[in-house]
Design an enzyme around this catalytic site. Structure first.
Site, PDB file in Angstrom:
ATOM      1  N   HIS A   1     -65.911   4.606 106.888  1.00 47.32           N
ATOM      2  CA  HIS A   1     -66.165   4.924 108.290  1.00 47.32           C
ATOM      3  C   HIS A   1     -67.576   5.469 108.452  1.00 47.32           C
ATOM      4  O   HIS A   1     -67.946   6.446 107.814  1.00 47.32           O
ATOM      5  CB  HIS A   1     -65.148   5.956 108.803  1.00 47.32           C
TER       6      HIS A   1
ATOM      7  N   TYR B   1     -61.013  12.395 117.652  1.00 48.04           N
ATOM      8  CA  TYR B   1     -60.698  13.822 117.813  1.00 48.04           C
ATOM      9  C   TYR B   1     -60.671  14.083 119.306  1.00 48.04           C
ATOM     10  O   TYR B   1     -61.711  13.950 119.970  1.00 48.04           O
ATOM     11  CB  TYR B   1     -61.781  14.682 117.158  1.00 48.04           C
TER      12      TYR B   1
ATOM     13  N   PRO C   1     -57.294  22.196 109.143  1.00 43.44           N
ATOM     14  CA  PRO C   1     -57.569  20.792 108.830  1.00 43.44           C
ATOM     15  C   PRO C   1     -58.661  20.130 109.675  1.00 43.44           C
ATOM     16  O   PRO C   1     -59.200  19.105 109.266  1.00 43.44           O
ATOM     17  CB  PRO C   1     -56.228  20.094 109.054  1.00 43.44           C
TER      18      PRO C   1
ATOM     19  N   LYS D   1     -61.711  19.070 105.480  1.00 47.86           N
ATOM     20  CA  LYS D   1     -62.471  19.622 104.358  1.00 47.86           C
ATOM     21  C   LYS D   1     -61.608  20.060 103.158  1.00 47.86           C
ATOM     22  O   LYS D   1     -62.134  20.257 102.059  1.00 47.86           O
ATOM     23  CB  LYS D   1     -63.305  20.820 104.831  1.00 47.86           C
TER      24      LYS D   1
ATOM     25  N   TYR E   1     -69.753  16.944 108.296  1.00 48.88           N
ATOM     26  CA  TYR E   1     -68.564  16.102 108.211  1.00 48.88           C
ATOM     27  C   TYR E   1     -68.626  15.181 106.984  1.00 48.88           C
ATOM     28  O   TYR E   1     -67.634  15.030 106.265  1.00 48.88           O
ATOM     29  CB  TYR E   1     -68.408  15.262 109.490  1.00 48.88           C
TER      30      TYR E   1
HETATM   31  P1  FAD Z   1     -52.303  21.328  95.871  1.00 51.49           P
HETATM   32  O1  FAD Z   1     -52.404  19.957  96.400  1.00 51.49           O
HETATM   33  O2  FAD Z   1     -51.549  22.345  96.647  1.00 51.49           O
HETATM   34  O3  FAD Z   1     -51.711  21.240  94.411  1.00 51.49           O
HETATM   35  C1  FAD Z   1     -51.271  22.357  93.696  1.00 51.49           C
HETATM   36  C2  FAD Z   1     -50.184  21.946  92.741  1.00 51.49           C
HETATM   37  O4  FAD Z   1     -49.801  23.070  91.971  1.00 51.49           O
HETATM   38  C3  FAD Z   1     -48.922  21.467  93.450  1.00 51.49           C
HETATM   39  O5  FAD Z   1     -48.553  20.211  92.943  1.00 51.49           O
HETATM   40  C4  FAD Z   1     -47.897  22.553  93.193  1.00 51.49           C
HETATM   41  O6  FAD Z   1     -46.587  22.022  93.084  1.00 51.49           O
HETATM   42  C5  FAD Z   1     -48.392  23.115  91.866  1.00 51.49           C
HETATM   43  N1  FAD Z   1     -47.985  24.507  91.648  1.00 51.49           N
HETATM   44  C6  FAD Z   1     -47.913  25.504  92.547  1.00 51.49           C
HETATM   45  N2  FAD Z   1     -47.516  26.651  91.968  1.00 51.49           N
HETATM   46  C7  FAD Z   1     -47.323  26.366  90.666  1.00 51.49           C
HETATM   47  C8  FAD Z   1     -46.907  27.135  89.560  1.00 51.49           C
HETATM   48  N3  FAD Z   1     -46.610  28.436  89.700  1.00 51.49           N
HETATM   49  N4  FAD Z   1     -46.805  26.531  88.353  1.00 51.49           N
HETATM   50  C9  FAD Z   1     -47.123  25.214  88.227  1.00 51.49           C
HETATM   51  N5  FAD Z   1     -47.522  24.429  89.242  1.00 51.49           N
HETATM   52  C10 FAD Z   1     -47.618  25.000  90.450  1.00 51.49           C
HETATM   53  N6  FAD Z   1     -56.617  18.587 103.841  1.00 51.49           N
HETATM   54  C11 FAD Z   1     -57.362  17.734 104.511  1.00 51.49           C
HETATM   55  O7  FAD Z   1     -58.537  17.609 104.180  1.00 51.49           O
HETATM   56  N7  FAD Z   1     -56.810  16.981 105.527  1.00 51.49           N
HETATM   57  C12 FAD Z   1     -55.494  17.084 105.870  1.00 51.49           C
HETATM   58  O8  FAD Z   1     -55.027  16.401 106.757  1.00 51.49           O
HETATM   59  C13 FAD Z   1     -54.686  17.995 105.201  1.00 51.49           C
HETATM   60  N8  FAD Z   1     -53.389  18.145 105.520  1.00 51.49           N
HETATM   61  C14 FAD Z   1     -52.667  19.070 104.836  1.00 51.49           C
HETATM   62  C15 FAD Z   1     -51.320  19.276 105.171  1.00 51.49           C
HETATM   63  C16 FAD Z   1     -50.554  20.241 104.500  1.00 51.49           C
HETATM   64  C17 FAD Z   1     -49.115  20.456 104.880  1.00 51.49           C
HETATM   65  C18 FAD Z   1     -51.157  21.024 103.482  1.00 51.49           C
HETATM   66  C19 FAD Z   1     -50.361  22.080 102.746  1.00 51.49           C
HETATM   67  C20 FAD Z   1     -52.486  20.790 103.140  1.00 51.49           C
HETATM   68  C21 FAD Z   1     -53.245  19.834 103.819  1.00 51.49           C
HETATM   69  N9  FAD Z   1     -54.570  19.601 103.505  1.00 51.49           N
HETATM   70  C22 FAD Z   1     -55.309  18.730 104.167  1.00 51.49           C
HETATM   71  C23 FAD Z   1     -55.230  20.301 102.446  1.00 51.49           C
HETATM   72  C24 FAD Z   1     -55.289  19.448 101.182  1.00 51.49           C
HETATM   73  O9  FAD Z   1     -54.117  18.701 101.058  1.00 51.49           O
HETATM   74  C25 FAD Z   1     -55.472  20.417 100.039  1.00 51.49           C
HETATM   75  O10 FAD Z   1     -56.734  21.039 100.215  1.00 51.49           O
HETATM   76  C26 FAD Z   1     -55.395  19.767  98.665  1.00 51.49           C
HETATM   77  O11 FAD Z   1     -54.088  19.331  98.417  1.00 51.49           O
HETATM   78  C27 FAD Z   1     -55.804  20.790  97.609  1.00 51.49           C
HETATM   79  O12 FAD Z   1     -55.499  20.292  96.342  1.00 51.49           O
HETATM   80  P2  FAD Z   1     -55.101  21.261  95.181  1.00 51.49           P
HETATM   81  O13 FAD Z   1     -54.874  20.383  93.996  1.00 51.49           O
HETATM   82  O14 FAD Z   1     -56.097  22.348  95.084  1.00 51.49           O
HETATM   83  O15 FAD Z   1     -53.750  21.962  95.633  1.00 51.49           O
HETATM   84  C1  DHB Z   2     -56.887  13.591 108.753  1.00 44.57           C
HETATM   85  C2  DHB Z   2     -56.705  14.938 108.737  1.00 44.57           C
HETATM   86  C3  DHB Z   2     -57.686  15.750 109.229  1.00 44.57           C
HETATM   87  O1  DHB Z   2     -57.539  17.072 109.205  1.00 44.57           O
HETATM   88  C4  DHB Z   2     -58.859  15.237 109.747  1.00 44.57           C
HETATM   89  O2  DHB Z   2     -59.784  16.078 110.247  1.00 44.57           O
HETATM   90  C5  DHB Z   2     -59.038  13.909 109.749  1.00 44.57           C
HETATM   91  C6  DHB Z   2     -58.055  13.068 109.243  1.00 44.57           C
HETATM   92  C7  DHB Z   2     -55.832  12.701 108.232  1.00 44.57           C
HETATM   93  O3  DHB Z   2     -54.802  13.194 107.783  1.00 44.57           O
HETATM   94  O4  DHB Z   2     -56.016  11.499 108.284  1.00 44.57           O
END
Ligand code: FAD
Ligand code: DHB
Length: 389
Positions: free
Chosen positions: A72, A200, A292, A296, A384
């Site tokens: 995009h 948006y 969100p 980021k 962005y």
């Molecule tokens: P996570 O993806 O949270 O992974 C952490 C892992 O550690 C998990 O698999 C968990 O099961 C495991 N874990 C936890 N505790 C323990 C433990 N005690 N022992 C062993 N394992 C453990 N970001 C965006 O940019 N756009 C979005 O649209 C967006 N939507 C989101 C929606 C939701 C509901 C959530 C919660 C987050 C969203 N995010 C979004 C944020 C993005 O998904 C996260 O920033 C990203 O997943 C971070 O990755 P991570 O690996 O650091 O953490």
């Molecule tokens: C999506 C989520 C976001 O927070 C965003 O700013 C743009 C896209 C998505 O889930 O596609």
């Protein structure tokens, strides 16, 4: 068991770090609390900064992303039936990639399998020990038996609710937090996207976002009060609300269909400092959360991985400690800028219960400024597509 880096958490940050290290001959073990299917079923982020795209390629997991991801070069901001296009390519020379977090996790698991990487699922009671000593270890229980992994370093990639951050003494850790008075209701559906680019949308009923995963898979969000529950929202009610909030041309073209996933995520800004304590390094959501708006969260996890990976590489290959010693400072500089951007996008685009007429005028004038100022558009675009690592 002994390994060089014990990684707690098998989400995107833990898997990506382990994959990058393995390719340089550095050994790690990933401990994940959930099953693999559970991790793979989580629908989360969808927009990748170019830095993350390049990091995934460097990790050898870019092939499917490059074939199936959608580039995009801009995005649309809509309010009161005027639409502003932010042209990323023209303003910054860069673009973003649409490719779901679910797919990235899939690709990383496949790559870990192919290289014989060790990922232990359903590891219960994972606990790091001796983090402020030269010889840390991690214990966990699997199938009723306790295990111990001795290691050089522990990477805390276990998300916001994980154990890693909680292992840092409260006298050392400082936490910064802002909780927003609303959430995002998200729906995934096997329908074509509303537009070629993301929309948006700012509306008096609340924010809405039209996003996508593929040509036949859409992701949409609407701002909802924190008191709403997913069960309160039928698919029909969701589509009707979305149509009210997005520009008329998009609402008319919108193809609706049954949801295949529906969830509500609360919005929060959170940072924990420092991101290193002794031999523990916090990575991704374990150290910080962004609302969100601006996409980021996942991208920040990737930049943390980049800094830690390079620090570990310098330690093991050249015996130089500077990269690891500087990890927290470097990562936090980038984290706070993304926090600022996500917070300002959230403030500009959402309806706050207590914003009043003054707050409303502030939002309107910010948008008007954005519409007519190339400098303002460049600032938005630069953030962005992602600030440099
Ligand atoms: P996570 O993806 O949270 O992974 C952490 C892992 O550690 C998990 O698999 C968990 O099961 C495991 N874990 C936890 N505790 C323990 C433990 N005690 N022992 C062993 N394992 C453990 N970001 C965006 O940019 N756009 C979005 O649209 C967006 N939507 C989101 C929606 C939701 C509901 C959530 C919660 C987050 C969203 N995010 C979004 C944020 C993005 O998904 C996260 O920033 C990203 O997943 C971070 O990755 P991570 O690996 O650091 O953490
Ligand atoms: C999506 C989520 C976001 O927070 C965003 O700013 C743009 C896209 C998505 O889930 O596609």
């Amino acid at each position: 068991m002994r390994t060089q880096v014990a990684i707690i958490g098998g989400g995107p940050s833990g898997l990506l770090l382990s994959q990058l290290l393995h390719r340089k001959g550095i050994d790690s073990v990933v401990l994940e609390r959930q099953t693999r299917d559970y991790v793979l079923s989580r629908i989360r982020a969808g927009v990748l900064e170019w830095g993350m795209v390049e990091l995934l390629r460097e990790a050898g997991v870019g092939q499917r992303m490059d074939a199936e991801g959608i580039i995009h070069e801009g995005t649309l901001l809509a309010a009161q039936n005027r639409t502003i296009r932010i042209n990323f390519r023209k303003l910054t020379g860069k673009a973003v990639m649409i490719y779901g977090q679910t797919e990235i996790t899939h690709d990383l698991y496949d790559a870990r399998d192919a290289m014989g990487g060790v990922v232990i699922h359903e590891a219960e009671g994972v606990t790091p020990h001796g983090l402020d000593s030269d010889a840390p270890h991690v214990t966990y229980v699997k199938d009723g038996t306790e295990h111990r992994i001795d290691c050089d370093f522990v990477a805390g990639c276990d998300g916001f609710h994980g154990v890693s951050r909680k292992s840092i003494p409260s006298s050392v850790l400082k936490e910064f937090e802002r909780v927003y008075p609303f959430g995002w209701l998200g729906v995934l559906s096997e329908t074509p996207p509303a537009d070629d680019e993301l929309i948006y949308a700012i509306h008096e009923r609340g924010f809405a976002l039209c996003s996508m995963r593929r040509a036949d898979l859409s992701r949409h969000y609407v701002q909802v009060p924190l008191t709403d529950r997913v069960e309160d929202w039928s698919d029909d009610a969701f589509w009707a609300e979305l149509k009210r909030r997005i520009p008329e041309h998009a609402a008319q073209r919108l193809v609706t269909g049954p949801s295949i996933e529906k969830s509500i995520a609360p919005l929060r800004s959170f940072v924990a400092e420092p991101m290193r304590w002794g031999r523990l390094f916090l990575v991704g959501d374990a150290a910080h959360i962004v609302p969100p708006t601006g996409a980021k969260g996942l991208n920040l996890a990737a930049s943390d991985v980049h800094y830690l990976y390079n620090g570990l590489l310098a330690h093991y290959q050249d015996g130089t400690p500077e990269g690891l010693d500087d990890y927290s400072r470097k990562a936090l500089l980038r984290v706070w800028k993304a926090e600022r951007f996500s917070w300002s996008m959230t403030n500009m685009m959402h309806r706050f219960p207590d914003q009043g007429d003054f707050g409303q005028r502030m939002q309107e004038s910010e948008l008007d400024y954005l519409e007519h100022s190339t400098a303002a558009q460049t600032a938005l675009a630069e953030n962005y597509v992602g600030l440099p690592y």
